[in-house]
Scaffold this motif. Sequence first.
Motif, mmCIF file in Angstrom:
data_model
loop_
_atom_site.group_PDB
_atom_site.id
_atom_site.type_symbol
_atom_site.label_atom_id
_atom_site.label_comp_id
_atom_site.label_asym_id
_atom_site.label_seq_id
_atom_site.Cartn_x
_atom_site.Cartn_y
_atom_site.Cartn_z
ATOM 1 N N GLN A 89 25.765 62.695 32.673
ATOM 2 C CA GLN A 89 27.064 61.552 33.071
ATOM 3 C C GLN A 89 27.576 60.982 31.231
ATOM 4 O OE1 GLN A 89 25.754 58.086 35.048
ATOM 5 N NE2 GLN A 89 23.590 59.535 35.251
ATOM 6 N N GLN A 90 28.978 60.851 31.192
ATOM 7 C CA GLN A 90 29.418 60.416 30.022
ATOM 8 C C GLN A 90 29.148 59.464 29.647
ATOM 9 O OE1 GLN A 90 34.123 60.172 31.851
ATOM 10 N NE2 GLN A 90 34.518 62.715 31.720
ATOM 11 N N SER A 91 28.453 58.136 30.312
ATOM 12 C CA SER A 91 28.345 56.851 29.682
ATOM 13 C C SER A 91 27.703 56.397 30.465
ATOM 14 C CB SER A 91 28.887 55.775 29.311
ATOM 15 O OG SER A 91 29.442 55.627 31.019
ATOM 16 N N ARG A 92 26.221 56.175 29.886
ATOM 17 C CA ARG A 92 24.772 55.501 30.661
ATOM 18 C C ARG A 92 24.955 54.282 30.646
ATOM 19 N NH1 ARG A 92 21.860 58.870 32.629
ATOM 20 N NH2 ARG A 92 20.143 57.581 32.345
ATOM 21 N N SER A 93 26.464 53.190 31.492
ATOM 22 C CA SER A 93 26.566 51.978 31.374
ATOM 23 C C SER A 93 26.446 52.105 32.859
ATOM 24 C CB SER A 93 28.200 51.739 31.358
ATOM 25 O OG SER A 93 29.356 52.614 32.598
ATOM 26 N N LEU A 94 25.874 52.976 33.911
ATOM 27 C CA LEU A 94 25.650 51.985 34.929
ATOM 28 C C LEU A 94 23.771 51.618 35.123
ATOM 29 C CD1 LEU A 94 27.188 55.671 37.619
ATOM 30 C CD2 LEU A 94 27.439 53.308 36.425
ATOM 31 N N SER A 95 24.144 50.744 36.093
ATOM 32 C CA SER A 95 22.210 50.804 35.747
ATOM 33 C C SER A 95 22.119 51.245 37.409
ATOM 34 C CB SER A 95 22.092 48.747 36.537
ATOM 35 O OG SER A 95 23.016 49.329 37.887
ATOM 36 N N VAL A 96 20.443 51.564 36.548
ATOM 37 C CA VAL A 96 19.400 52.094 37.757
ATOM 38 C C VAL A 96 19.570 52.146 38.946
ATOM 39 C CG1 VAL A 96 17.046 52.125 38.779
ATOM 40 C CG2 VAL A 96 17.426 51.963 36.007
ATOM 41 N N GLU A 97 19.938 50.692 39.696
ATOM 42 C CA GLU A 97 20.376 50.436 41.244
ATOM 43 C C GLU A 97 22.063 51.182 41.440
ATOM 44 O OE1 GLU A 97 19.641 47.738 38.353
ATOM 45 O OE2 GLU A 97 17.305 47.153 39.564
ATOM 46 N N GLU A 98 23.067 50.542 39.811
ATOM 47 C CA GLU A 98 24.208 52.046 40.611
ATOM 48 C C GLU A 98 24.692 53.067 40.317
ATOM 49 O OE1 GLU A 98 26.803 48.752 38.082
ATOM 50 O OE2 GLU A 98 26.291 49.642 37.087
ATOM 51 N N GLU A 99 23.079 53.598 39.848
ATOM 52 C CA GLU A 99 22.637 54.951 40.117
ATOM 53 C C GLU A 99 22.107 55.747 41.254
ATOM 54 O OE1 GLU A 99 20.076 57.079 37.238
ATOM 55 O OE2 GLU A 99 21.757 56.703 34.894
ATOM 56 N N ILE A 100 21.000 54.310 41.806
ATOM 57 C CA ILE A 100 20.460 55.146 42.573
ATOM 58 C C ILE A 100 21.648 54.918 43.767
ATOM 59 C CG2 ILE A 100 18.762 54.009 44.592
ATOM 60 C CD1 ILE A 100 16.570 53.764 41.952
#
Length: 108
Positions: free
Chosen positions: A71-82
């Motif tokens: 991913q370009q940025s790790r701005s997603l939370s774990v919940e958003e990634e799921i």
Amino acid sequence: MIENTVANDLLSDANVVPGIVAIARDGDIPPSTIDAIVRMTNELVPGELRIEVSVDPEFPERPSLVFHVRQQSRSLSVEEEIDRELEWHARAGIVAPQSQDRLRLMLG
């Protein structure tokens, strides 16, 4: 004749895994389907995409495609990634219902 798609560009890349070429050219998972999955992946989880072939020793005749995304940025939370992963699999089932069990997503 195969249409000019993102998948065909990937297939012509000298760095592509040979198994992807075989899967696409044999019509097992057509280039147009791979193209649709690539576009969907870029839309849902932008980043550096790499596709690999994975073979289950129990089913060597049915290789899978693994879409690795850095991913370009790790701005997603774990919940958003799921949520993105679930959305990806749901869309993959629509785009490629006959191949859904052979498509994987790995986020990193």
